[in-house]
Design a protein around this motif. Structure first.
Motif, PDB file in Angstrom:
ATOM      1  N   ASP A 127       1.033  -1.166   0.015  1.00 35.25           N
ATOM      2  CA  ASP A 127      -0.135   0.077  -0.027  1.00 35.25           C
ATOM      3  C   ASP A 127       0.899   1.273   0.002  1.00 35.25           C
ATOM      4  O   ASP A 127       1.308   1.547   1.105  1.00 35.25           O
ATOM      5  CB  ASP A 127      -0.676  -0.006   1.265  1.00 35.25           C
ATOM      6  CG  ASP A 127      -1.960   1.222   1.127  1.00 35.25           C
ATOM      7  OD1 ASP A 127      -1.906   2.146   0.416  1.00 35.25           O
ATOM      8  OD2 ASP A 127      -2.688   1.415   2.182  1.00 35.25           O
ATOM      9  N   LEU A 128       1.323   1.573  -1.152  1.00 33.84           N
ATOM     10  CA  LEU A 128       2.105   2.935  -1.242  1.00 33.84           C
ATOM     11  C   LEU A 128       1.513   4.159  -0.951  1.00 33.84           C
ATOM     12  O   LEU A 128       2.214   4.984  -1.074  1.00 33.84           O
ATOM     13  CB  LEU A 128       2.797   2.770  -2.675  1.00 33.84           C
ATOM     14  CG  LEU A 128       4.127   1.758  -2.825  1.00 33.84           C
ATOM     15  CD1 LEU A 128       4.218   1.333  -4.186  1.00 33.84           C
ATOM     16  CD2 LEU A 128       5.262   2.380  -2.182  1.00 33.84           C
ATOM     17  N   ARG A 129       0.140   4.104  -0.960  1.00 29.96           N
ATOM     18  CA  ARG A 129      -0.676   5.412  -0.563  1.00 29.96           C
ATOM     19  C   ARG A 129       0.112   5.866   0.845  1.00 29.96           C
ATOM     20  O   ARG A 129      -0.173   6.988   1.195  1.00 29.96           O
ATOM     21  CB  ARG A 129      -1.964   4.951  -0.215  1.00 29.96           C
ATOM     22  CG  ARG A 129      -2.537   4.864  -1.805  1.00 29.96           C
ATOM     23  CD  ARG A 129      -4.127   4.948  -1.564  1.00 29.96           C
ATOM     24  NE  ARG A 129      -4.362   3.715  -0.431  1.00 29.96           N
ATOM     25  CZ  ARG A 129      -5.813   3.526   0.088  1.00 29.96           C
ATOM     26  NH1 ARG A 129      -6.812   4.592  -0.700  1.00 29.96           N
ATOM     27  NH2 ARG A 129      -5.880   2.747   0.919  1.00 29.96           N
ATOM     28  N   LYS A 133       4.797   9.733  -1.843  1.00 28.99           N
ATOM     29  CA  LYS A 133       4.353   9.555  -3.217  1.00 28.99           C
ATOM     30  C   LYS A 133       4.491  10.798  -3.895  1.00 28.99           C
ATOM     31  O   LYS A 133       3.624  11.029  -4.850  1.00 28.99           O
ATOM     32  CB  LYS A 133       3.253   8.867  -3.344  1.00 28.99           C
ATOM     33  CG  LYS A 133       2.129   9.264  -2.721  1.00 28.99           C
ATOM     34  CD  LYS A 133       0.843   8.386  -2.874  1.00 28.99           C
ATOM     35  CE  LYS A 133      -0.434   9.008  -2.334  1.00 28.99           C
ATOM     36  NZ  LYS A 133      -0.703  10.005  -2.884  1.00 28.99           N
ATOM     37  N   GLY A 213      -1.522   2.605  -5.927  1.00 25.13           N
ATOM     38  CA  GLY A 213      -0.168   2.075  -4.735  1.00 25.13           C
ATOM     39  C   GLY A 213      -0.712   0.889  -3.952  1.00 25.13           C
ATOM     40  O   GLY A 213       0.197   0.379  -3.507  1.00 25.13           O
ATOM     41  N   GLN A 214      -1.490   0.295  -4.390  1.00 26.31           N
ATOM     42  CA  GLN A 214      -2.485  -1.033  -3.690  1.00 26.31           C
ATOM     43  C   GLN A 214      -2.143  -2.148  -4.579  1.00 26.31           C
ATOM     44  O   GLN A 214      -2.821  -2.435  -5.619  1.00 26.31           O
ATOM     45  CB  GLN A 214      -3.697  -0.819  -3.252  1.00 26.31           C
ATOM     46  CG  GLN A 214      -3.880  -0.132  -1.927  1.00 26.31           C
ATOM     47  CD  GLN A 214      -5.221   0.098  -1.600  1.00 26.31           C
ATOM     48  OE1 GLN A 214      -5.352  -0.608  -0.284  1.00 26.31           O
ATOM     49  NE2 GLN A 214      -6.012   0.984  -1.929  1.00 26.31           N
ATOM     50  N   GLU A 246       8.856  -1.089  -7.394  1.00 28.72           N
ATOM     51  CA  GLU A 246       7.388  -0.397  -7.442  1.00 28.72           C
ATOM     52  C   GLU A 246       7.655   0.949  -6.891  1.00 28.72           C
ATOM     53  O   GLU A 246       8.188   1.167  -5.798  1.00 28.72           O
ATOM     54  CB  GLU A 246       6.552  -1.302  -6.672  1.00 28.72           C
ATOM     55  CG  GLU A 246       5.951  -2.653  -7.333  1.00 28.72           C
ATOM     56  CD  GLU A 246       4.524  -2.089  -8.265  1.00 28.72           C
ATOM     57  OE1 GLU A 246       4.078  -1.080  -8.198  1.00 28.72           O
ATOM     58  OE2 GLU A 246       4.405  -2.881  -8.932  1.00 28.72           O
ATOM     59  N   TYR A 247       6.968   1.952  -7.464  1.00 28.28           N
ATOM     60  CA  TYR A 247       6.723   3.361  -6.713  1.00 28.28           C
ATOM     61  C   TYR A 247       5.671   3.975  -7.169  1.00 28.28           C
ATOM     62  O   TYR A 247       5.105   3.708  -8.355  1.00 28.28           O
ATOM     63  CB  TYR A 247       7.997   4.107  -6.711  1.00 28.28           C
ATOM     64  CG  TYR A 247       8.497   4.419  -8.305  1.00 28.28           C
ATOM     65  CD1 TYR A 247       8.279   5.468  -8.825  1.00 28.28           C
ATOM     66  CD2 TYR A 247       9.274   3.248  -8.903  1.00 28.28           C
ATOM     67  CE1 TYR A 247       8.475   5.567 -10.202  1.00 28.28           C
ATOM     68  CE2 TYR A 247       9.992   3.625 -10.262  1.00 28.28           C
ATOM     69  CZ  TYR A 247       9.496   4.799 -10.799  1.00 28.28           C
ATOM     70  OH  TYR A 247       9.777   5.173 -12.020  1.00 28.28           O
ATOM     71  N   VAL A 248       5.159   4.974  -6.653  1.00 30.08           N
ATOM     72  CA  VAL A 248       4.021   5.932  -7.122  1.00 30.08           C
ATOM     73  C   VAL A 248       4.329   7.711  -7.039  1.00 30.08           C
ATOM     74  O   VAL A 248       5.048   7.785  -5.870  1.00 30.08           O
ATOM     75  CB  VAL A 248       2.953   5.745  -6.144  1.00 30.08           C
ATOM     76  CG1 VAL A 248       1.806   6.517  -6.303  1.00 30.08           C
ATOM     77  CG2 VAL A 248       2.295   4.221  -6.346  1.00 30.08           C
ATOM     78  N   GLU A 253       1.181   5.172 -11.361  1.00 30.89           N
ATOM     79  CA  GLU A 253       2.053   4.027 -10.776  1.00 30.89           C
ATOM     80  C   GLU A 253       3.013   3.467 -11.594  1.00 30.89           C
ATOM     81  O   GLU A 253       2.674   3.307 -12.760  1.00 30.89           O
ATOM     82  CB  GLU A 253       1.058   3.026 -10.353  1.00 30.89           C
ATOM     83  CG  GLU A 253      -0.093   3.390  -9.597  1.00 30.89           C
ATOM     84  CD  GLU A 253      -1.195   2.154  -9.524  1.00 30.89           C
ATOM     85  OE1 GLU A 253      -1.107   1.548  -8.356  1.00 30.89           O
ATOM     86  OE2 GLU A 253      -1.934   2.054 -10.360  1.00 30.89           O
TER      87      GLU A 253
END
Length: 273
Positions: A127-129, A133, A213-214, A246-248, A253
């Motif tokens: 969960d990149l939120r 970001k 981000g999920q 992975e990144y946001v 995304e």
């Protein structure tokens, strides 16, 4: 009645639940998904039932008829209680191994925040939120691949500098879009034989923002490291010679898949963002 109230009632000396009701409470908890089970409640029910079914023969207050009935019930239920205790142990084991242990406990040396990534039953859930970001600076818009992406409708692109050094042909880039998403897939091969592709997804509507981000990262990776570069929290996954970044950045995304790429090389690429 909520579980907290149930626990207090079961622990009380003035408890009014029948054995059948306690059995039903325990069964209901055991039938739940592992992440929803209340192990303390299950354990307490099992303890109460165990005391009743296995200690009644030592009581002297029962009449002959009652003693016979209790003994018959004991024989009938002893196997069931033992089986339920096995289920309890199994349930607790599942919860401990696949739910309760955050990834930073399993991979403590990678310093991963359990708010951003957790390990569930053989796969990572991210969960990149919950992380940073908003990049500080974006890729140079004069670079051809960045220009092409901007022309397609992307803006403020941020890609690792190590990947921007490659020459990209038109056939390497695939663009698609619908009402919700603008998507780009870019194939690449580096001079050091590392190859792979980049997936970029731009959310075009606020209706899909909840999903930014999920993601569930499949079980082909067994290691993860979190780094912070250029204002973003970045996740690097690896298993042997396969890696995944992975990144946001805001509503875009990024997923970068790398073949013949060690963990250290993938981290180095991510650090060039």
């Amino acid at each position: 009645m909520d579980n907290l109230t149930l626990l207090k009632t079961l622990k009380s000396k003035s408890m009014t639940f029948s054995l059948e009701e306690i059995q039903e409470i325990m069964d209901e908890e055991l039938n739940k998904n592992p992440e929803e089970m209340d192990t303390e409640l299950i354990d307490l029910c099992a303890e109460i039932l165990d005391k009743v079914y296995f200690n009644t023969q030592g009581e002297t207050a029962a009449s002959g008829t009652e003693s016979k009935s209790i003994n018959e019930n004991t024989k009938k239920n002893s196997k069931g209680i033992k089986f339920r205790k096995v289920l309890l142990i199994a349930a607790i084991f599942i919860i401990i191994t696949s739910i309760a242990i955050p990834v930073n406990a399993r991979y403590v040396h990678y310093e991963t925040s359990d708010k951003i990534v957790q390990f569930f039953s053989g796969h990572f859930k991210i969960d990149l939120r919950s992380g940073n970001k908003n990049t500080i600076s974006h890729s140079d818009e004069n670079i051809d691949i960045v220009k092409n992406l901007n022309d397609a409708g992307f803006e403020s692109i941020i890609l690792p500098s190590d990947l921007l050094k490659n020459d990209y042909a038109k056939d390497d880039i695939s663009i698609s879009k619908d009402e919700s998403y603008l998507t780009a897939e870019i194939d690449f091969k580096m001079d050091n034989d590392i190859s792979g592709y980049i997936s970029i997804i731009k959310h075009r509507t606020t209706l899909t923002e909840f999903a930014i981000g999920q993601e569930d990262i499949n079980d082909q990776y067994d290691s993860v490291k979190q780094i912070t570069v250029n204002g973003m929290d970045i996740l690097v996954f690896n298993h042997e010679e396969k890696s995944h970044i992975e990144y946001v950045d805001n509503n875009i995304e990024y997923s970068i898949f790398l073949d013949k790429c060690s963990f250290d090389s993938a981290i180095k690429i991510a650090e060039s963002l």
